[in-house]
Design an enzyme around this catalytic site. Structure first.
Site, PDB file in Angstrom:
ATOM      1  N   GLU A 214       0.829  -1.213   0.000  1.00 27.59           N
ATOM      2  CA  GLU A 214       0.000   0.000   0.000  1.00 27.59           C
ATOM      3  C   GLU A 214       0.864   1.263   0.000  1.00 27.59           C
ATOM      4  OE1 GLU A 214      -2.264  -3.198   2.397  1.00 27.59           O
ATOM      5  OE2 GLU A 214      -0.180  -2.576   2.100  1.00 27.59           O
TER       6      GLU A 214
ATOM      7  N   CYS B  64      -0.146   1.086   7.220  1.00 20.38           N
ATOM      8  CA  CYS B  64      -0.728   1.377   5.908  1.00 20.38           C
ATOM      9  C   CYS B  64      -2.067   2.101   6.032  1.00 20.38           C
ATOM     10  CB  CYS B  64      -0.858   0.095   5.098  1.00 20.38           C
ATOM     11  SG  CYS B  64       0.751  -0.586   4.632  1.00 20.38           S
TER      12      CYS B  64
END
Length: 158
Positions: free
Chosen positions: A53, A84
């Site tokens: 991510e 993330c």
């Protein structure tokens, strides 16, 4: 299978061959176009923050020359870890679709659960409902990559 989740899944599957990091992939979509993508590069970059991510966010920001990803959606092969999730919120992404669950990640040896337990409100993704929506899709397809990773002889868990 959703076309963007398929991109995330393929990125995660590539890591079964490259061993660049864990079996995780992500892409960022704006107005129906992929503007950023990434796979987990923790091992290849010797960077514990190089999650799929984060790599996808960095790639998207570079591609559109902005730190602001408002109006974008993120597709991740697995529920994002707390680091993330924070980066997703900071980048102004409001919608995340994920394949595998955080429990699936724990079942193949990833230790995000240690952080979830220390930040109890994170374990309920409804905690983010005012700033971020999370929805599980296509788990039947993405879980296959985790199964293949779990069976690998040369896997590295971190």
């Amino acid at each position: 299978m959703n076309e963007y989740m398929k991109v995330a899944k393929e990125l995660s599957e590539d890591n079964l061959i490259t061993n660049a990091g864990g079996p995780f992939g992500a892409c960022i979509v704006k107005d129906g176009k992929v503007i950023g993508q990434g796979s987990n590069n923790v091992l290849s970059n010797n960077d514990p923050t190089a999650h799929a991510e984060i790599v996808a966010i960095r790639n998207a920001c570079k591609n559109i020359n902005s730190y602001d990803l408002s109006g974008c959606e993120l597709y991740a092969s697995c529920y994002p870890c707390p680091m993330c999730l924070s980066a997703i919120i900071w980048s102004n992404i409001k919608m995340v679709y994920y394949g595998n669950t955080k429990e699936d990640a724990a079942s193949i040896g990833f230790r995000d659960d240690l952080i979830y337990k220390s930040i109890k409100s994170v374990t309920d993704h409804n905690h983010y409902k005012d700033v971020l929506k999370l929805e599980c899709i296509d788990r039947e397809e993405t879980i296959e990559i985790f199964k293949k990773f779990n069976d690998k002889e040369d896997k590295t868990i971190y």
